[in-house]
Design an enzyme around this catalytic site. Structure first.
Site, short mmCIF file in Angstrom:
data_model
loop_
_atom_site.label_atom_id
_atom_site.label_comp_id
_atom_site.label_asym_id
_atom_site.label_seq_id
_atom_site.Cartn_x
_atom_site.Cartn_y
_atom_site.Cartn_z
N TRP A 1 0.96 -1.05 -0.20
CA TRP A 1 -0.01 0.13 0.12
C TRP A 1 0.86 0.62 -0.02
CZ3 TRP A 1 -2.02 2.49 4.68
CH2 TRP A 1 -2.87 4.17 4.81
N ASP B 1 -1.67 -6.55 8.93
CA ASP B 1 -2.36 -5.61 8.62
C ASP B 1 -3.71 -6.18 7.29
OD1 ASP B 1 -3.38 -2.39 8.67
OD2 ASP B 1 -1.66 -2.32 6.49
N LYS C 1 -13.50 0.07 5.05
CA LYS C 1 -14.10 0.06 3.92
C LYS C 1 -15.70 -1.18 4.02
CE LYS C 1 -11.16 1.98 1.27
NZ LYS C 1 -9.47 1.73 1.86
C1 LIG Z 1 -3.87 -1.70 3.70
C2 LIG Z 1 -3.90 -0.80 3.74
N1 LIG Z 1 -4.29 0.04 5.39
C3 LIG Z 1 -4.77 0.67 5.63
C4 LIG Z 1 -5.18 1.56 4.85
C5 LIG Z 1 -5.34 2.64 5.98
O1 LIG Z 1 -7.19 2.66 6.21
P1 LIG Z 1 -7.95 4.23 6.86
O2 LIG Z 1 -8.89 4.77 5.59
O3 LIG Z 1 -9.13 2.86 8.37
O4 LIG Z 1 -6.72 4.72 7.90
C6 LIG Z 1 -5.78 1.15 3.95
C7 LIG Z 1 -6.43 1.94 2.93
O5 LIG Z 1 -6.14 2.25 2.23
C8 LIG Z 1 -5.37 0.16 3.40
O6 LIG Z 1 -5.08 0.05 2.22
#
Ligand SMILES: Cc1ncc(COP(=O)(O)O)c(C=O)c1O
Length: 394
Positions: free
Chosen positions: A128, A209, A244
């Protein structure tokens, strides 16, 4: 003081969103966004969320501070969502509510550095696009392990295991719980088991994660890796996002769980996490967590939410199949079958940066330079145009 600062470039995805908005072509397609969209192109508020919010407005009696942990009922509920029965009465797991998954990642980094200032964390290549800035800027040493082969659109599993032979005892390994972002390529059950063997053998600390629980195969199925590791290792870290799967993006809902070898250590880690939170943002926002907590603790709302997650998962799968089938017709000489083999919202389309540019310029099809697409941008109406546009740039 500020004059010495250098300007930072704007986020590439924000730039892409603006370009798409300014494009006057009616047939334009947006595959760049990072949120779920339904067939009408909306990111709806879930029905279960609306109901929980109504209930909350009627029943909430105070907005007084909660502690740094956030809402304990929320923490218990999301802990159970992840660890299932293992969470029941476990004295090894501690959980704090955080501002989204990003907040969880940052608090985790701070706690890791308190325990081991020289900690090395292995992250997938690619990962990510905020993992590296978020964890790296916090001060964690990052190294990468190979993960995805863009030439064959498949997992580089053997190379991943081989590169991790260079890891040392106590290193952390960051794994995506499900729906790997950006590739959509997940570990199979057998591969998770092999990674768990390696983690145990080399005494690594798994850091999972999970930001899309429920979007790949199911809420329980997607927690397979978390539950497997929990049963096999003395210590692990899990960051969770409710952005999400509950559609609560801007309400900032997430959680951070630590697993320690015994109850006394678990209590110490927990106290450190709470201290870090207090020194960073004091306590997390409440509203979204209260909504999640209500949904997970009310049998009817929970059932409705599970149906909604299943609907979203179904749409993601259907759009993958639709595009892959359409590409079989428009570009029969090219293999795009990985689009169906990947999970969640994202995958690489598998075209070059030049082809990405041509898609944008000549056809109004917007995706990020790596060719990562959000499959939510596909609809029954635009798929034929999309596949023909892709075929034209190959
Ligand atoms: C792999 C991954 N981890 C963490 C997050 C973080 O999400 P948040 O919007 O809850 O901070 C995302 C968001 O796109 C993600 O794709």
């Amino acid at each position: 003081m500020f004059e010495i600062l250098e300007p930072k470039p704007a986020d590439a995805i924000l730039k892409l969103i603006a370009e798409h908005q300014n494009d006057a072509r009616a047939e334009k397609v947006d595959l760049g966004v990072g949120v779920y969209r339904d067939a009408a192109g909306n990111t709806p508020i879930l029905r279960s969320v609306k109901k929980a919010e109504h209930w909350l407005v009627g029943s909430q009696e105070s907005k007084a501070y909660l502690g740094s942990r956030g809402d304990i009922v929320f923490c218990d509920a999301v802990e159970r969502l992840l660890f299932a029965d293992a969470a029941e009465g476990s004295s090894r797991i501690s959980t704090v509510q955080t501002p989204g998954g990003s907040g969880a990642l940052r608090v985790a980094a701070e706690v890791i550095l308190r325990a081991n200032p020289n900690a090395t964390m292995w992250v997938s290549d690619p990962t990510w696009n905020n993992h590296v800035p978020l964890l790296g800027e916090a001060g964690v040493n990052l190294r990468t392990y190979p993960y995805y082969d863009s030439d064959t659109n498949s997992l580089r599993f053997d190379a991943m295991l081989e590169s991790l032979q260079a890891s040392s005892e106590g290193d952390l390994i960051l794994l995506h719980g499900c729906c790997h972002n950006p590739t959509g390529m997940d570990l199979s059950v057998e591969q998770w088991q092999q990674v768990a063997d390696l983690v145990v053998e080399r005494k690594l600390i798994p850091f999972i994660d999970i930001a899309y629980q429920g979007f790949a195969e199911g809420v329980d199925e997607d927690a397979y890796g978390v539950r497997l590791m929990y049963g096999r290792v003395p210590e692990m870290i899990v960051t969770q996002s409710c952005s999400k799967n509950f559609g609560l993006y801007r309400d900032r809902v997430g959680a951070l769980s630590f697993v320690a070898a015994d109850e006394a250590t678990a209590k110490t880690v927990d106290s450190q996490a709470l201290f870090v939170v207090r020194t960073m943002y004091s306590l997390p926002p409440d509203h979204g967590g209260a909504v999640v907590s209500r949904i997970l603790n009310d049998a009817d709302l929970r059932a409705e939410w599970l149906d909604e997650v299943s609907e979203m998962r179904g749409r993601l799968k259907d759009m993958r199949t639709l595009l892959a089938n359409e590409l079989r017709k428009s570009a029969p000489d090219h293999d795009f079958s990985h689009i169906e083999r990947t999970t969640g919202m994202f995958c690489y389309l598998g075209v070059s940066p030049e082809q990405v540019e041509r898609l944008k310029k000549d056809f109004g099809v917007y995706l990020v330079g790596s060719s990562r697409i959000n499959v939510c941008g596909i609809t029954a109406e635009n798929v034929s145009y999309l596949a023909k546009s892709i075929a034209s740039v190959l």
